[in-house]
Design a protein around this motif. Structure first.
Motif, mmCIF file in Angstrom:
data_model
loop_
_atom_site.group_PDB
_atom_site.id
_atom_site.type_symbol
_atom_site.label_atom_id
_atom_site.label_comp_id
_atom_site.label_asym_id
_atom_site.label_seq_id
_atom_site.Cartn_x
_atom_site.Cartn_y
_atom_site.Cartn_z
ATOM 1 N N GLN A 141 0.797 -1.227 0.000
ATOM 2 C CA GLN A 141 0.000 0.000 0.000
ATOM 3 C C GLN A 141 0.829 1.278 0.000
ATOM 4 O OE1 GLN A 141 -3.508 0.262 -0.199
ATOM 5 N NE2 GLN A 141 -3.123 -1.832 -0.826
ATOM 6 N N TRP A 142 2.084 1.212 0.423
ATOM 7 C CA TRP A 142 2.945 2.404 0.457
ATOM 8 C C TRP A 142 3.862 2.313 -0.751
ATOM 9 C CZ3 TRP A 142 6.521 3.757 5.188
ATOM 10 C CH2 TRP A 142 6.992 5.061 5.056
ATOM 11 N N LYS A 143 3.401 2.883 -1.861
ATOM 12 C CA LYS A 143 4.095 2.737 -3.145
ATOM 13 C C LYS A 143 5.331 3.624 -3.267
ATOM 14 C CE LYS A 143 0.665 0.280 -5.090
ATOM 15 N NZ LYS A 143 0.669 -1.083 -4.743
ATOM 16 N N ASP A 144 5.235 4.876 -2.838
ATOM 17 C CA ASP A 144 6.323 5.840 -2.994
ATOM 18 C C ASP A 144 6.969 6.088 -1.633
ATOM 19 O OD1 ASP A 144 8.053 7.918 -3.547
ATOM 20 O OD2 ASP A 144 6.517 9.270 -4.339
ATOM 21 N N LEU A 145 8.053 5.386 -1.361
ATOM 22 C CA LEU A 145 8.705 5.490 -0.047
ATOM 23 C C LEU A 145 9.373 6.841 0.184
ATOM 24 C CD1 LEU A 145 10.274 1.923 0.224
ATOM 25 C CD2 LEU A 145 8.099 2.742 1.141
ATOM 26 N N SER A 146 9.500 7.646 -0.861
ATOM 27 C CA SER A 146 10.107 8.971 -0.683
ATOM 28 C C SER A 146 9.098 9.976 -0.126
ATOM 29 C CB SER A 146 10.658 9.486 -2.012
ATOM 30 O OG SER A 146 9.602 9.758 -2.924
ATOM 31 N N ARG A 147 7.804 9.584 -0.052
ATOM 32 C CA ARG A 147 6.761 10.450 0.493
ATOM 33 C C ARG A 147 5.997 9.697 1.563
ATOM 34 N NH1 ARG A 147 2.969 12.640 -3.907
ATOM 35 N NH2 ARG A 147 1.931 12.999 -1.953
ATOM 36 N N PHE A 148 5.747 10.364 2.677
ATOM 37 C CA PHE A 148 4.963 9.738 3.740
ATOM 38 C C PHE A 148 3.534 9.579 3.231
ATOM 39 C CE2 PHE A 148 2.933 9.289 7.898
ATOM 40 C CZ PHE A 148 3.843 8.459 8.526
ATOM 41 N N PRO A 149 2.917 8.409 3.446
ATOM 42 C CA PRO A 149 1.577 8.189 2.901
ATOM 43 C C PRO A 149 0.526 9.063 3.577
ATOM 44 C CG PRO A 149 2.180 6.397 4.360
ATOM 45 C CD PRO A 149 3.391 7.266 4.216
ATOM 46 N N GLU A 150 -0.516 9.381 2.818
ATOM 47 C CA GLU A 150 -1.634 10.147 3.375
ATOM 48 C C GLU A 150 -2.612 9.238 4.107
ATOM 49 O OE1 GLU A 150 -3.425 12.659 0.444
ATOM 50 O OE2 GLU A 150 -1.485 13.320 -0.303
ATOM 51 N N TRP A 151 -2.653 7.955 3.704
ATOM 52 C CA TRP A 151 -3.581 6.989 4.296
ATOM 53 C C TRP A 151 -2.945 5.611 4.248
ATOM 54 C CZ3 TRP A 151 -5.811 2.469 2.613
ATOM 55 C CH2 TRP A 151 -6.845 1.957 3.393
ATOM 56 N N ILE A 152 -3.214 4.796 5.259
ATOM 57 C CA ILE A 152 -2.777 3.396 5.267
ATOM 58 C C ILE A 152 -3.912 2.530 5.808
ATOM 59 C CG2 ILE A 152 -0.300 3.880 5.531
ATOM 60 C CD1 ILE A 152 -0.704 3.133 8.540
ATOM 61 N N MET A 174 5.911 -11.585 16.877
ATOM 62 C CA MET A 174 6.456 -10.398 16.229
ATOM 63 C C MET A 174 5.680 -10.150 14.952
ATOM 64 S SD MET A 174 10.184 -9.585 14.552
ATOM 65 C CE MET A 174 11.069 -9.476 16.081
ATOM 66 N N ILE A 175 5.347 -8.910 14.733
ATOM 67 C CA ILE A 175 4.664 -8.497 13.521
ATOM 68 C C ILE A 175 5.578 -7.528 12.793
ATOM 69 C CG2 ILE A 175 2.655 -7.295 12.569
ATOM 70 C CD1 ILE A 175 1.982 -9.878 14.013
ATOM 71 N N GLY A 176 5.781 -7.749 11.523
ATOM 72 C CA GLY A 176 6.529 -6.818 10.688
ATOM 73 C C GLY A 176 5.663 -6.442 9.502
ATOM 74 N N LEU A 177 5.603 -5.165 9.172
ATOM 75 C CA LEU A 177 4.805 -4.760 8.037
ATOM 76 C C LEU A 177 5.447 -3.612 7.289
ATOM 77 C CD1 LEU A 177 1.628 -2.826 9.168
ATOM 78 C CD2 LEU A 177 3.438 -3.419 10.718
ATOM 79 N N ASP A 178 5.015 -3.438 6.049
ATOM 80 C CA ASP A 178 5.600 -2.433 5.176
ATOM 81 C C ASP A 178 4.877 -1.089 5.260
ATOM 82 O OD1 ASP A 178 3.256 -3.226 3.948
ATOM 83 O OD2 ASP A 178 4.149 -3.577 1.980
ATOM 84 N N LEU A 179 4.325 -0.781 6.417
ATOM 85 C CA LEU A 179 3.615 0.473 6.649
ATOM 86 C C LEU A 179 4.220 1.190 7.858
ATOM 87 C CD1 LEU A 179 -0.024 -0.874 6.210
ATOM 88 C CD2 LEU A 179 1.293 0.466 4.567
ATOM 89 N N PRO A 180 4.004 2.512 7.984
ATOM 90 C CA PRO A 180 4.601 3.244 9.100
ATOM 91 C C PRO A 180 3.877 3.074 10.428
ATOM 92 C CG PRO A 180 3.411 4.746 7.688
ATOM 93 C CD PRO A 180 3.386 3.398 7.008
ATOM 94 N N SER A 181 2.745 2.373 10.456
ATOM 95 C CA SER A 181 2.008 2.190 11.696
ATOM 96 C C SER A 181 1.064 1.005 11.549
ATOM 97 C CB SER A 181 1.200 3.451 12.023
ATOM 98 O OG SER A 181 0.451 3.270 13.214
ATOM 99 N N VAL A 182 0.660 0.437 12.677
ATOM 100 C CA VAL A 182 -0.382 -0.588 12.667
ATOM 101 C C VAL A 182 -1.761 0.041 12.829
ATOM 102 C CG1 VAL A 182 1.098 -2.467 13.476
ATOM 103 C CG2 VAL A 182 -0.112 -1.051 15.140
ATOM 104 N N ASP A 183 -1.807 1.323 13.165
ATOM 105 C CA ASP A 183 -3.062 2.051 13.348
ATOM 106 C C ASP A 183 -3.191 3.140 12.284
ATOM 107 O OD1 ASP A 183 -4.244 0.994 15.907
ATOM 108 O OD2 ASP A 183 -2.274 1.587 16.654
ATOM 109 N N TYR A 184 -4.385 3.737 12.196
ATOM 110 C CA TYR A 184 -4.551 4.893 11.316
ATOM 111 C C TYR A 184 -3.502 5.932 11.673
ATOM 112 C CZ TYR A 184 -9.066 3.258 9.553
ATOM 113 O OH TYR A 184 -10.060 2.543 8.948
ATOM 114 N N LEU A 185 -3.028 6.660 10.681
ATOM 115 C CA LEU A 185 -1.956 7.633 10.902
ATOM 116 C C LEU A 185 -2.334 8.734 11.874
ATOM 117 C CD1 LEU A 185 -0.654 7.926 7.237
ATOM 118 C CD2 LEU A 185 0.359 6.641 9.141
ATOM 119 N N ASP A 186 -3.609 9.101 11.945
ATOM 120 C CA ASP A 186 -4.031 10.181 12.845
ATOM 121 C C ASP A 186 -4.627 9.664 14.158
ATOM 122 O OD1 ASP A 186 -6.350 9.135 11.779
ATOM 123 O OD2 ASP A 186 -7.213 11.067 11.218
#
Length: 105
Positions: free
Chosen positions: A13-24, A40-52
């Motif tokens: 879901q995070w296609k452009d790693l040079s920009r922080f995503p607006e939604w995950i 242990m959980i590892g994922l390709d997103l900056p959070s396990v929760d909504y960003l806000d």
């Protein structure tokens, strides 16, 4: 050294790693106890929760280690070896890590 069996989630879901995503897509809080049993959980997103999120419902239910912002491109499904080497930070509840993943077999 702590040994656990990691569960790596490649959402793509995070296609452009040079920009922080607006939604995950978040981890559903009701799924968190099942995932916590994995250790242990590892994922390709900056959070396990909504960003806000201020309450962090999934993070609070995940009792094990959480590795976020992993680059899992090109990693095929299946068993792998993972090493996550944290920085020794005082008075912190988290740390950046250098993570290496290698496909088994």
């Amino acid at each position: 050294m702590t040994r656990v069996r990691p569960l790596l989630l490649a959402t793509g879901q995070w296609k452009d790693l040079s920009r922080f995503p607006e939604w995950i897509p978040p981890v559903e809080p009701d799924l968190a106890p099942f995932l916590a049993n994995k250790g242990m959980i590892g994922l390709d997103l900056p959070s396990v929760d909504y960003l806000d999120s201020k309450e962090l419902p999934a993070r609070n239910k995940l009792s094990g280690f959480i590795l976020e912002r992993l680059v899992l491109d090109g990693l095929d499904p299946g068993l792998c070896d993972l090493a996550a080497l944290p920085l020794a930070l005082e008075a912190g509840d988290g740390s950046p890590v250098r993570t290496v993943v290698k496909k088994k077999g």
